[in-house]
Design an enzyme around this catalytic site. Structure first.
Site, PDB file in Angstrom:
ATOM      1  N   LYS A   1      84.795  25.500 -21.868  1.00 28.36           N
ATOM      2  CA  LYS A   1      86.103  24.896 -22.149  1.00 28.36           C
ATOM      3  C   LYS A   1      86.040  24.058 -23.432  1.00 28.36           C
ATOM      4  O   LYS A   1      86.972  24.070 -24.238  1.00 28.36           O
ATOM      5  CB  LYS A   1      86.542  24.014 -20.978  1.00 28.36           C
ATOM      6  CG  LYS A   1      86.996  24.841 -19.788  1.00 28.36           C
ATOM      7  CD  LYS A   1      87.288  23.980 -18.585  1.00 28.36           C
ATOM      8  CE  LYS A   1      87.846  24.830 -17.451  1.00 28.36           C
ATOM      9  NZ  LYS A   1      87.706  24.213 -16.154  1.00 28.36           N
TER      10      LYS A   1
ATOM     11  N   ASP B   1      80.683  25.706 -17.290  1.00 32.28           N
ATOM     12  CA  ASP B   1      82.135  25.860 -17.337  1.00 32.28           C
ATOM     13  C   ASP B   1      82.732  24.843 -18.318  1.00 32.28           C
ATOM     14  O   ASP B   1      83.579  25.181 -19.149  1.00 32.28           O
ATOM     15  CB  ASP B   1      82.707  25.662 -15.923  1.00 32.28           C
ATOM     16  CG  ASP B   1      84.217  25.665 -15.904  1.00 32.28           C
ATOM     17  OD1 ASP B   1      84.809  26.756 -16.002  1.00 32.28           O
ATOM     18  OD2 ASP B   1      84.824  24.574 -15.826  1.00 32.28           O
TER      19      ASP B   1
ATOM     20  N   PHE C   1      93.446  41.497 -10.610  1.00 30.53           N
ATOM     21  CA  PHE C   1      94.536  41.222  -9.669  1.00 30.53           C
ATOM     22  C   PHE C   1      93.934  40.412  -8.521  1.00 30.53           C
ATOM     23  O   PHE C   1      94.002  40.785  -7.355  1.00 30.53           O
ATOM     24  CB  PHE C   1      95.112  42.556  -9.180  1.00 30.53           C
ATOM     25  CG  PHE C   1      96.511  42.453  -8.596  1.00 30.53           C
ATOM     26  CD1 PHE C   1      97.534  41.835  -9.290  1.00 30.53           C
ATOM     27  CD2 PHE C   1      96.797  43.011  -7.357  1.00 30.53           C
ATOM     28  CE1 PHE C   1      98.817  41.755  -8.762  1.00 30.53           C
ATOM     29  CE2 PHE C   1      98.078  42.943  -6.818  1.00 30.53           C
ATOM     30  CZ  PHE C   1      99.084  42.309  -7.522  1.00 30.53           C
TER      31      PHE C   1
ATOM     32  N   LYS D   1      88.711  31.765 -20.143  1.00 28.72           N
ATOM     33  CA  LYS D   1      88.295  30.996 -21.317  1.00 28.72           C
ATOM     34  C   LYS D   1      87.203  31.692 -22.123  1.00 28.72           C
ATOM     35  O   LYS D   1      86.946  31.314 -23.272  1.00 28.72           O
ATOM     36  CB  LYS D   1      87.860  29.581 -20.943  1.00 28.72           C
ATOM     37  CG  LYS D   1      86.929  29.482 -19.757  1.00 28.72           C
ATOM     38  CD  LYS D   1      87.100  28.152 -19.046  1.00 28.72           C
ATOM     39  CE  LYS D   1      86.494  28.184 -17.666  1.00 28.72           C
ATOM     40  NZ  LYS D   1      87.397  28.724 -16.653  1.00 28.72           N
TER      41      LYS D   1
ATOM     42  N   VAL E   1      92.337  26.439 -20.369  1.00 25.11           N
ATOM     43  CA  VAL E   1      91.890  25.051 -20.152  1.00 25.11           C
ATOM     44  C   VAL E   1      93.019  24.274 -19.481  1.00 25.11           C
ATOM     45  O   VAL E   1      94.167  24.317 -19.939  1.00 25.11           O
ATOM     46  CB  VAL E   1      91.513  24.372 -21.497  1.00 25.11           C
ATOM     47  CG1 VAL E   1      91.143  22.909 -21.276  1.00 25.11           C
ATOM     48  CG2 VAL E   1      90.364  25.104 -22.178  1.00 25.11           C
TER      49      VAL E   1
ATOM     50  N   GLU F   1      83.566  27.775  -9.135  1.00 25.80           N
ATOM     51  CA  GLU F   1      83.296  29.112  -9.667  1.00 25.80           C
ATOM     52  C   GLU F   1      82.513  29.900  -8.614  1.00 25.80           C
ATOM     53  O   GLU F   1      81.886  29.304  -7.728  1.00 25.80           O
ATOM     54  CB  GLU F   1      82.432  29.011 -10.935  1.00 25.80           C
ATOM     55  CG  GLU F   1      83.155  28.464 -12.146  1.00 25.80           C
ATOM     56  CD  GLU F   1      84.054  29.502 -12.816  1.00 25.80           C
ATOM     57  OE1 GLU F   1      83.706  30.682 -12.826  1.00 25.80           O
ATOM     58  OE2 GLU F   1      85.123  29.108 -13.308  1.00 25.80           O
TER      59      GLU F   1
END
Ligand code: NAP
Length: 346
Positions: free
Chosen positions: A223, A219, A8, A124, A151, A208
């Site tokens: 992806k 990253d 959350f 991802k 993505v 990130e």
């Protein structure tokens, strides 16, 4: 339909806010009723209420840095037992990405699917590390595993191929999918230092938590695997990606090339090589008119297809609303599938 959230944070909270606004209106117009029956977090406790949680109260508590525990109804939930206890039809898996292993998100997805929940994720990790097994499990259980937000946020990539390109094979893809590096490279072209540009990307919330995951191409590699595995039927692991990040690029070179009309971008490419799919990540010097050379944090993806040639999608500066929309579009897709099933059965 009963919804549960694992995570959350930025994405989950924005999705919850929009459920109380425009998304709620769309659902009402479609005659759908949803309620959020459980939310679990890392450091902000958890709450389950089978009658539906008060999302405004959940948002307010987490916004003040307080625990959700006070909103929980029923027996205390032992650590790790949230999914066993929450009465839900759909799990939204929106915990942070671990680009090296894809955990614990993959385990969350696997458990929810095996309990017969539909799963929607913007993470991802599970798609890059375990797509085939999660998809197979979902099929055996008769539920959906959807991941549009993994993505390019809310820009349809997976749904585009699944729903709008029937009969096509994807031969290759090429994209600029990491907004932090695009943003940083744009700043370097303007004469900023790397550390100042990275600090700004962090402040804007696009980097990130550990920006080296962006700069070193992790990253983008994750992806690339998600795209190779879903769109091209591959089984490529992030550790198998040939990966070169942007840390070795000299700012002076980026600046000089910009003056000559070129933009540097971190490109991720996937291509069939015989029976295998090769994925690589590398910094590329692109002419300013190249479809991948968008400005700032723009993202772009080109797909080489068997029947419609090369087509592409573009995202102008991704925002959290676009990621929230990815979750929403997946929820609507699940509802459509369920309605279709009911129609066929009757
Ligand atoms: N932000 C974006 O624009 C964007 C775009 C596309 C995709 N995504 C993906 O969406 C996911 C969520 O992103 P975000 O920006 O919302 O992340 P975030 O702000 O860091 O929030 C992560 C949430 O997960 C919770 N969490 C951490 N570990 C958990 C665990 N083991 N079990 C249950 N909850 C746990 C955290 O709780 P505490 O805070 O209490 O520790 C927090 O509520 C990530 O996978 C990200 O890669 C994000």
């Amino acid at each position: 339909m009963r919804l549960a959230f694992l995570g959350f944070g930025n994405v989950g909270r924005r999705f919850a806010e929009l459920l109380g606004g425009p998304y709620g209106e769309v659902l009402r117009a479609r005659g759908e009723k949803v309620r959020v029956t459980g939310i679990a977090t890392g450091r902000h406790g958890l709450a389950i209420d089978p009658r539906g949680l008060d999302l405004g109260a959940c948002l307010a508590r987490v916004g003040r840095g307080e625990s959700l525990d006070a909103l929980h109804r029923g027996r205390p939930v032992p650590k790790g037992a949230f999914l066993d206890r929450v009465p839900a039809d759909v799990l939204f898996e929106i915990t942070p990405l671990d680009p090296r292993r894809g955990e614990p998100a993959t385990a969350h997805c696997r458990k929810a699917l095996s309990l017969g929940l539909h799963v929607v994720t913007a993470n991802k990790g599970p798609v890059a590390f375990a797509y085939r097994s999660l998809r197979g499990l979902a099929e055996r259980k008769g539920v959906s595993f959807r991941h549009e937000g993994a993505v390019m946020d809310g820009v349809p990539v997976f749904n585009l191929v699944e729903r709008c390109l029937p009969g096509n094979r994807i031969h290759a893809f090429r994209g600029t999918l990491n907004s932090t590096t695009s943003h940083v490279l744009s700043r370097l072209a303007e004469g900023w230092t790397l550390s100042r540009a990275v600090a700004e990307a962090k402040r804007l919330g696009i980097a990130e938590a550990d920006p080296s995951n962006d700069l070193d191409g992790w990253d983008a590699a994750v992806k690339g695997c998600a795209l190779a595995n879903v769109l091209m039927g591959g089984s490529v692991r992030p550790s198998e990606v040939r990966r070169r990040g942007i840390s070795g690029l000299l700012p002076a070179r980026v600046r000089r090339d910009a003056r000559q009309g070129f933009r540097w971008r971190l490109v991720v490419e996937g291509r069939r090589r015989g029976r295998k799919i090769a994925v690589r990540v590398f910094p590329a010097r692109l002419p300013a008119g190249d479809p991948l050379a968008g400005s700032g944090g723009d993202a772009a993806l080109l797909l080489e297809t068997s029947l419609v040639g090369t087509i592409g999608v573009l995202e102008g500066g991704g925002t959290i609303d676009q990621t929230a929309y990815a979750l929403f579009s997946d929820l609507l897709a699940i509802q459509d599938l369920l309605r279709e099933g009911v129609r066929r059965a009757s």
